[in-house]
Design a protein around this motif. Sequence first.
Motif, PDB file in Angstrom:
ATOM      1  N   CYS A  49       9.481   8.549 -11.808  1.00 35.75           N
ATOM      2  CA  CYS A  49       8.141   9.130 -11.992  1.00 35.75           C
ATOM      3  C   CYS A  49       7.251   8.210 -12.821  1.00 35.75           C
ATOM      4  O   CYS A  49       6.036   8.115 -12.566  1.00 35.75           O
ATOM      5  CB  CYS A  49       8.255  10.501 -12.637  1.00 35.75           C
ATOM      6  N   ASP A  50       7.822   7.534 -13.789  1.00 33.01           N
ATOM      7  CA  ASP A  50       7.037   6.573 -14.567  1.00 33.01           C
ATOM      8  C   ASP A  50       6.534   5.440 -13.678  1.00 33.01           C
ATOM      9  O   ASP A  50       5.386   4.984 -13.828  1.00 33.01           O
ATOM     10  CB  ASP A  50       7.886   6.000 -15.706  1.00 33.01           C
ATOM     11  N   LEU A  51       7.357   4.990 -12.741  1.00 31.68           N
ATOM     12  CA  LEU A  51       6.925   3.951 -11.809  1.00 31.68           C
ATOM     13  C   LEU A  51       5.791   4.451 -10.916  1.00 31.68           C
ATOM     14  O   LEU A  51       4.827   3.716 -10.646  1.00 31.68           O
ATOM     15  CB  LEU A  51       8.103   3.496 -10.948  1.00 31.68           C
ATOM     16  N   VAL A  52       5.895   5.690 -10.464  1.00 34.39           N
ATOM     17  CA  VAL A  52       4.815   6.273  -9.661  1.00 34.39           C
ATOM     18  C   VAL A  52       3.530   6.338 -10.475  1.00 34.39           C
ATOM     19  O   VAL A  52       2.451   5.963  -9.994  1.00 34.39           O
ATOM     20  CB  VAL A  52       5.224   7.669  -9.150  1.00 34.39           C
ATOM     21  N   ALA A  53       3.626   6.798 -11.717  1.00 42.27           N
ATOM     22  CA  ALA A  53       2.434   6.900 -12.562  1.00 42.27           C
ATOM     23  C   ALA A  53       1.791   5.534 -12.771  1.00 42.27           C
ATOM     24  O   ALA A  53       0.556   5.398 -12.735  1.00 42.27           O
ATOM     25  CB  ALA A  53       2.800   7.527 -13.903  1.00 42.27           C
ATOM     26  N   ASP A  54       2.606   4.511 -12.974  1.00 39.49           N
ATOM     27  CA  ASP A  54       2.081   3.161 -13.173  1.00 39.49           C
ATOM     28  C   ASP A  54       1.399   2.617 -11.918  1.00 39.49           C
ATOM     29  O   ASP A  54       0.444   1.847 -12.007  1.00 39.49           O
ATOM     30  CB  ASP A  54       3.208   2.213 -13.596  1.00 39.49           C
ATOM     31  N   TYR A  55       1.889   3.017 -10.764  1.00 43.30           N
ATOM     32  CA  TYR A  55       1.325   2.561  -9.489  1.00 43.30           C
ATOM     33  C   TYR A  55      -0.031   3.205  -9.205  1.00 43.30           C
ATOM     34  O   TYR A  55      -0.859   2.631  -8.501  1.00 43.30           O
ATOM     35  CB  TYR A  55       2.322   2.892  -8.380  1.00 43.30           C
ATOM     36  N   ASP A  98       0.811  -1.221   0.000  1.00 42.23           N
ATOM     37  CA  ASP A  98       0.000   0.000   0.000  1.00 42.23           C
ATOM     38  C   ASP A  98       0.839   1.264   0.000  1.00 42.23           C
ATOM     39  O   ASP A  98       0.303   2.365  -0.139  1.00 42.23           O
ATOM     40  CB  ASP A  98      -0.994   0.004   1.168  1.00 42.23           C
ATOM     41  N   VAL A  99       2.159   1.123   0.142  1.00 41.41           N
ATOM     42  CA  VAL A  99       3.078   2.259   0.050  1.00 41.41           C
ATOM     43  C   VAL A  99       4.217   1.868  -0.891  1.00 41.41           C
ATOM     44  O   VAL A  99       4.995   0.961  -0.599  1.00 41.41           O
ATOM     45  CB  VAL A  99       3.635   2.675   1.422  1.00 41.41           C
ATOM     46  N   GLN A 100       4.276   2.553  -2.008  1.00 44.48           N
ATOM     47  CA  GLN A 100       5.374   2.375  -2.958  1.00 44.48           C
ATOM     48  C   GLN A 100       6.512   3.311  -2.559  1.00 44.48           C
ATOM     49  O   GLN A 100       6.277   4.477  -2.257  1.00 44.48           O
ATOM     50  CB  GLN A 100       4.909   2.711  -4.377  1.00 44.48           C
ATOM     51  N   VAL A 101       7.745   2.798  -2.567  1.00 45.04           N
ATOM     52  CA  VAL A 101       8.904   3.600  -2.200  1.00 45.04           C
ATOM     53  C   VAL A 101       9.879   3.623  -3.372  1.00 45.04           C
ATOM     54  O   VAL A 101      10.317   2.573  -3.850  1.00 45.04           O
ATOM     55  CB  VAL A 101       9.592   3.049  -0.934  1.00 45.04           C
ATOM     56  N   VAL A 102      10.204   4.839  -3.833  1.00 46.92           N
ATOM     57  CA  VAL A 102      11.129   5.039  -4.949  1.00 46.92           C
ATOM     58  C   VAL A 102      12.255   5.950  -4.456  1.00 46.92           C
ATOM     59  O   VAL A 102      12.005   7.073  -4.027  1.00 46.92           O
ATOM     60  CB  VAL A 102      10.423   5.675  -6.163  1.00 46.92           C
ATOM     61  N   ASN A 103      13.497   5.457  -4.499  1.00 52.25           N
ATOM     62  CA  ASN A 103      14.658   6.183  -4.007  1.00 52.25           C
ATOM     63  C   ASN A 103      15.653   6.477  -5.120  1.00 52.25           C
ATOM     64  O   ASN A 103      16.031   5.569  -5.874  1.00 52.25           O
ATOM     65  CB  ASN A 103      15.383   5.336  -2.948  1.00 52.25           C
ATOM     66  N   LEU A 104      16.095   7.730  -5.230  1.00 56.55           N
ATOM     67  CA  LEU A 104      17.181   8.146  -6.116  1.00 56.55           C
ATOM     68  C   LEU A 104      18.327   8.608  -5.223  1.00 56.55           C
ATOM     69  O   LEU A 104      18.146   9.546  -4.435  1.00 56.55           O
ATOM     70  CB  LEU A 104      16.743   9.304  -7.012  1.00 56.55           C
ATOM     71  N   HIS A 105      19.534   8.013  -5.372  1.00 56.12           N
ATOM     72  CA  HIS A 105      20.524   8.245  -4.324  1.00 56.12           C
ATOM     73  C   HIS A 105      21.922   7.796  -4.740  1.00 56.12           C
ATOM     74  O   HIS A 105      22.109   7.123  -5.755  1.00 56.12           O
ATOM     75  CB  HIS A 105      20.118   7.472  -3.061  1.00 56.12           C
ATOM     76  N   GLU A 141      16.990  -4.609  -4.581  1.00 60.22           N
ATOM     77  CA  GLU A 141      16.083  -4.622  -3.438  1.00 60.22           C
ATOM     78  C   GLU A 141      14.704  -4.181  -3.916  1.00 60.22           C
ATOM     79  O   GLU A 141      14.420  -2.989  -4.041  1.00 60.22           O
ATOM     80  CB  GLU A 141      16.630  -3.703  -2.343  1.00 60.22           C
ATOM     81  N   LYS A 142      13.842  -5.131  -4.181  1.00 60.75           N
ATOM     82  CA  LYS A 142      12.564  -4.885  -4.852  1.00 60.75           C
ATOM     83  C   LYS A 142      11.354  -5.006  -3.929  1.00 60.75           C
ATOM     84  O   LYS A 142      10.220  -4.896  -4.388  1.00 60.75           O
ATOM     85  CB  LYS A 142      12.395  -5.875  -6.007  1.00 60.75           C
ATOM     86  N   GLY A 143      11.583  -5.247  -2.645  1.00 60.00           N
ATOM     87  CA  GLY A 143      10.477  -5.537  -1.746  1.00 60.00           C
ATOM     88  C   GLY A 143      10.384  -7.024  -1.496  1.00 60.00           C
ATOM     89  O   GLY A 143      10.998  -7.835  -2.200  1.00 60.00           O
ATOM     90  N   ALA A 144       9.606  -7.399  -0.485  1.00 60.55           N
ATOM     91  CA  ALA A 144       9.475  -8.805  -0.130  1.00 60.55           C
ATOM     92  C   ALA A 144       8.045  -9.091   0.286  1.00 60.55           C
ATOM     93  O   ALA A 144       7.287  -8.184   0.653  1.00 60.55           O
ATOM     94  CB  ALA A 144      10.434  -9.159   1.006  1.00 60.55           C
ATOM     95  N   SER A 145       7.671 -10.363   0.197  1.00 60.59           N
ATOM     96  CA  SER A 145       6.339 -10.798   0.605  1.00 60.59           C
ATOM     97  C   SER A 145       5.283  -9.973  -0.137  1.00 60.59           C
ATOM     98  O   SER A 145       5.382  -9.794  -1.354  1.00 60.59           O
ATOM     99  CB  SER A 145       6.199 -10.683   2.131  1.00 60.59           C
ATOM    100  N   GLU A 146       4.332  -9.413   0.564  1.00 61.43           N
ATOM    101  CA  GLU A 146       3.299  -8.603  -0.079  1.00 61.43           C
ATOM    102  C   GLU A 146       3.869  -7.373  -0.771  1.00 61.43           C
ATOM    103  O   GLU A 146       3.286  -6.838  -1.717  1.00 61.43           O
ATOM    104  CB  GLU A 146       2.269  -8.173   0.976  1.00 61.43           C
ATOM    105  N   GLY A 147       5.033  -6.926  -0.306  1.00 67.49           N
ATOM    106  CA  GLY A 147       5.636  -5.732  -0.872  1.00 67.49           C
ATOM    107  C   GLY A 147       6.531  -5.965  -2.073  1.00 67.49           C
ATOM    108  O   GLY A 147       7.121  -5.001  -2.596  1.00 67.49           O
ATOM    109  N   GLU A 148       6.644  -7.183  -2.536  1.00 66.30           N
ATOM    110  CA  GLU A 148       7.543  -7.464  -3.658  1.00 66.30           C
ATOM    111  C   GLU A 148       7.093  -6.692  -4.900  1.00 66.30           C
ATOM    112  O   GLU A 148       5.933  -6.742  -5.302  1.00 66.30           O
ATOM    113  CB  GLU A 148       7.586  -8.960  -3.964  1.00 66.30           C
ATOM    114  N   GLY A 149       8.013  -5.960  -5.485  1.00 65.34           N
ATOM    115  CA  GLY A 149       7.726  -5.163  -6.670  1.00 65.34           C
ATOM    116  C   GLY A 149       7.314  -3.738  -6.384  1.00 65.34           C
ATOM    117  O   GLY A 149       7.074  -2.966  -7.323  1.00 65.34           O
TER     118      GLY A 149
END
Length: 343
Positions: A267-273, A212-219, A235-243
């Motif tokens: 931003c494209d990933l955010v738009a898709d989410y 329910d929370v997408q996290v996108v990091n630029l760093h 590091e793509k997430g795990a369990s329910e958070g995978e992807g």
Amino acid sequence: MKTVFSPRHAGHSGNLELMAGEILPAFEKPSRAEIIRKRIDAVDLGPVSEPDAHDLSTAKKVHDPAFIDFLPTVYPEWEKSGRSGTAMPYTWPVRGLRGDVPPAAIEAKLGFYSFDAGATFVKGTWDAIKSSHDTALTAAALVKAGERAAFALCRPPGHHAGSNFMGGYCFINNAAVAAQRFLDTGATRVSILDVDYHHGNGTQQMFYERSDVQVVNLHGDPMQEYPYFLGHADEKGASEGEGFNHNFPMPWGTDFAQWKAALDAGCDLVADYRPDVLIVSLGVDTFERDPISQFKLKSDDYPEIGRRIAELGLPTLFVMEGGYAVDEIGINAVGVLTGFEGR
């Protein structure tokens, strides 16, 4: 754009930190927020108000309640033990040591609840932490009430703070608390876009197994750069958070063209989410003259960041994180906001 800002941040002042073998005055200092505040007035960004008081119930949904309860006790316990000055840890329960229960000694508790010696305390630190938390939630309420965007001028910052640890100048994860509040008040999906130079390791850790929370990091690449132990592209997430976790690590010397390509992809990933709301962890330590960072962005680049984020067309909460080139921090941080507004 409305800004929420608390003068109580200034109570967190004069503290020291351990960095690269030296005890130094903390780079995260009150002038950072004050210069941004002055720049807001200089460009007539919009009204500035102080935060409403909020209880800690939302913070205790994303943080371990025992960790939150610990924070206001730190400096009183430090003084009770006969110490003064800056409270900081000097020992940590690393691999092979017991780390399941915090010892009674305050210096041991500080190590138990931290991953570095950058989140240090003086007498006014807890009040500043609480005011920063309140700032984020008050600004979130503005967006919830229909504002296109709002700016939470938080200090201290938050994105290095995890569910049960502090570090990197961060104590309560303001962006994470705001995300949880949005979910508690009707949102079904929230995106956090972290544009700070340093990876938002705390934010990633909190939501790594949630969808329910997408996290996108630029760093900065964690093989080179603090906080080192999270932030790799795999590091793509795990369990329910995978992807739902996305990292864009970049090497020292990255310029705006390289960085902007990562922003576009993020931003494209955010738009898709398709989130109901976007939270931007706004760090401007990507600046070319930042004293503890290694990217090469220029002041003219920051409005472009704001314009690109605005193209998403989402209700947006900006939450202040890092940026330590104090002379330019107001120009750079507020530049993102004016760019978002199309100025």
